[in-house]
Write an enzyme that holds these catalytic residues in place. Structure first.
Site, mmCIF file in Angstrom:
data_model
loop_
_atom_site.group_PDB
_atom_site.id
_atom_site.type_symbol
_atom_site.label_atom_id
_atom_site.label_comp_id
_atom_site.label_asym_id
_atom_site.label_seq_id
_atom_site.Cartn_x
_atom_site.Cartn_y
_atom_site.Cartn_z
ATOM 1 N N ARG A 147 0.861 -1.185 0.000
ATOM 2 C CA ARG A 147 0.000 0.000 0.000
ATOM 3 C C ARG A 147 0.894 1.230 0.000
ATOM 4 O O ARG A 147 1.685 1.423 0.927
ATOM 5 C CB ARG A 147 -0.891 -0.003 1.239
ATOM 6 C CG ARG A 147 -1.815 1.202 1.363
ATOM 7 C CD ARG A 147 -2.708 1.031 2.590
ATOM 8 N NE ARG A 147 -3.648 2.119 2.765
ATOM 9 C CZ ARG A 147 -3.383 3.226 3.453
ATOM 10 N NH1 ARG A 147 -2.209 3.395 4.042
ATOM 11 N NH2 ARG A 147 -4.295 4.167 3.558
ATOM 12 N N SER B 238 -12.739 -3.225 1.946
ATOM 13 C CA SER B 238 -12.861 -2.559 3.243
ATOM 14 C C SER B 238 -14.333 -2.321 3.533
ATOM 15 O O SER B 238 -15.051 -1.792 2.675
ATOM 16 C CB SER B 238 -12.180 -1.188 3.213
ATOM 17 O OG SER B 238 -10.821 -1.317 2.909
ATOM 18 N N LYS C 266 -3.846 6.080 9.338
ATOM 19 C CA LYS C 266 -4.730 6.475 8.242
ATOM 20 C C LYS C 266 -5.637 7.595 8.763
ATOM 21 O O LYS C 266 -6.707 7.326 9.329
ATOM 22 C CB LYS C 266 -5.558 5.268 7.775
ATOM 23 C CG LYS C 266 -6.341 5.546 6.505
ATOM 24 C CD LYS C 266 -7.066 4.305 6.011
ATOM 25 C CE LYS C 266 -7.715 4.587 4.669
ATOM 26 N NZ LYS C 266 -9.104 4.175 4.621
HETATM 27 N N1 3NM Z 1 -7.332 0.974 6.724
HETATM 28 P P1 3NM Z 1 -2.462 0.724 11.928
HETATM 29 S S1 3NM Z 1 -7.248 1.559 9.176
HETATM 30 C C1 3NM Z 1 -4.970 1.093 5.981
HETATM 31 O O1 3NM Z 1 -10.179 1.173 8.847
HETATM 32 C C2 3NM Z 1 -6.020 1.199 7.010
HETATM 33 O O2 3NM Z 1 -10.081 0.588 6.758
HETATM 34 C C3 3NM Z 1 -8.108 1.126 7.796
HETATM 35 O O3 3NM Z 1 -2.822 1.033 10.407
HETATM 36 C C4 3NM Z 1 -9.560 0.958 7.808
HETATM 37 O O4 3NM Z 1 -2.396 -0.748 12.091
HETATM 38 C C5 3NM Z 1 -5.790 1.533 8.340
HETATM 39 O O5 3NM Z 1 -1.106 1.368 12.094
HETATM 40 C C6 3NM Z 1 -4.476 1.836 8.982
HETATM 41 O O6 3NM Z 1 -3.511 1.388 12.752
HETATM 42 C C7 3NM Z 1 -4.045 0.715 9.860
#
Ligand code: 3NM
Length: 270
Positions: free
Chosen positions: A104, A173, A202
């Site tokens: 990503r 998602s 994010k």
């Molecule tokens: N998508 P971390 S949260 C790429 O909720 C991504 O769909 C998300 O990163 C969603 O593990 C996210 O550092 C980031 O929180 C996840």
């Protein structure tokens, strides 16, 4: 001259190889011999195509079933800024036990993405892990990745399926039960449900929906569900107790002082 078809595509001939052979032999072949070689090559192609057509319909359901069993466990998304970049981060995650890697990178050029994806394809093969590409169906198909992950603003699943056929994992998602049900009905192979908890990785991820939403979604769909967003070693168990088939993380692995060790701790929990 005696010509014999000795094997079909194993190892596969590079495209253009028969022409190259003919060029090399030019001058040493009679027109009849050149014609005979061309006919033998055409026959090999015909047999190859026939085998593919006969087995395609039977192989695809088997392939889909074999993915189902692999869509679980620790799923790590690479980040250009964390864990030493895509390659280094992915290698550490795989060493620690990640079973799925997602590339990503919202800022990379297409050419850069292709280079990362090709390198990750080789690496994930070494670890017998799945490679998923975020958003870019074209990149996923071009490098022979196992799948593509689509957000709610990315290409609709039915259109992605029309382009990719059945031989590609499509992940989606989902934040709500409705999105989850629609994604499954449209042919998604797995869901990323989140954000489970607050995440800085994010910024536009929205307010946390919590493991309870994942539990509701699990009750309504039969495809594998991964929790994502703000998952740490401390809160991962809540996500698993809600029924997640796996967990999807970025910072808790790639932002850790020792990403391989962090991945190992997650993998042991799964
Ligand atoms: N998508 P971390 S949260 C790429 O909720 C991504 O769909 C998300 O990163 C969603 O593990 C996210 O550092 C980031 O929180 C996840």
């Amino acid at each position: 001259m005696h010509l014999e078809v000795v094997g079909i595509g194993d190892p596969p001939l590079p495209k253009g190889a028969p022409q190259l052979v003919l060029q090399l032999l030019a001058g040493t072949l009679t027109p009849e011999e050149a014609e005979a070689i061309q006919q033998a090559v055409a026959e090999m192609r015909r047999i190859d195509w026939e085998i593919w057509e006969k087995t395609e319909g039977e192989l695809e359901p088997v392939m889909r079933e074999s993915w189902r069993g692999r869509l679980k466990g620790l799923y790590v998304i690479t980040d250009p800024q964390l864990g030493g970049g895509h390659l280094t981060g992915a290698r550490a995650a795989l060493q620690g036990g990640a079973r799925i890697i997602q590339l990503r990178d919202k800022a990379a050029t297409t050419r850069q993405l292709i280079e990362y994806a090709q390198a990750l394809r080789a690496l994930t093969h070494d670890y017998d892990a799945l490679l998923i590409i975020n958003d870019r169906l074209d990149v996923a198909m071009a490098v022979g990745a196992d799948g593509v992950h689509l957000g709610q603003d990315d290409m609709p699943v039915p259109l992605a399926r029309r382009v990719a056929g059945d031989a590609l994992i499509i992940g989606v998602s989902a934040e709500t039960v409705e999105e989850a049900i629609r994604a499954e009905a449209e042919g998604a192979d797995y869901l990323g449900v989140g954000p489970m908890f607050a995440t800085a990785t994010k910024p536009d991820a929205g307010a946390p929906i919590g493991p309870e939403r994942l539990r509701q979604i699990k009750q309504r769909v039969s495809i594998p569900v991964f929790g994502i967003g703000g998952i740490t070693l401390e809160n991962a168990r809540q996500v698993l107790q809600a029924g997640a088939d796996g967990i999807c993380v970025i910072s808790a692995v790639l932002g850790a002082p020792d990403p391989a060790e962090a991945a190992h701790h997650f993998a042991q929990m799964l």
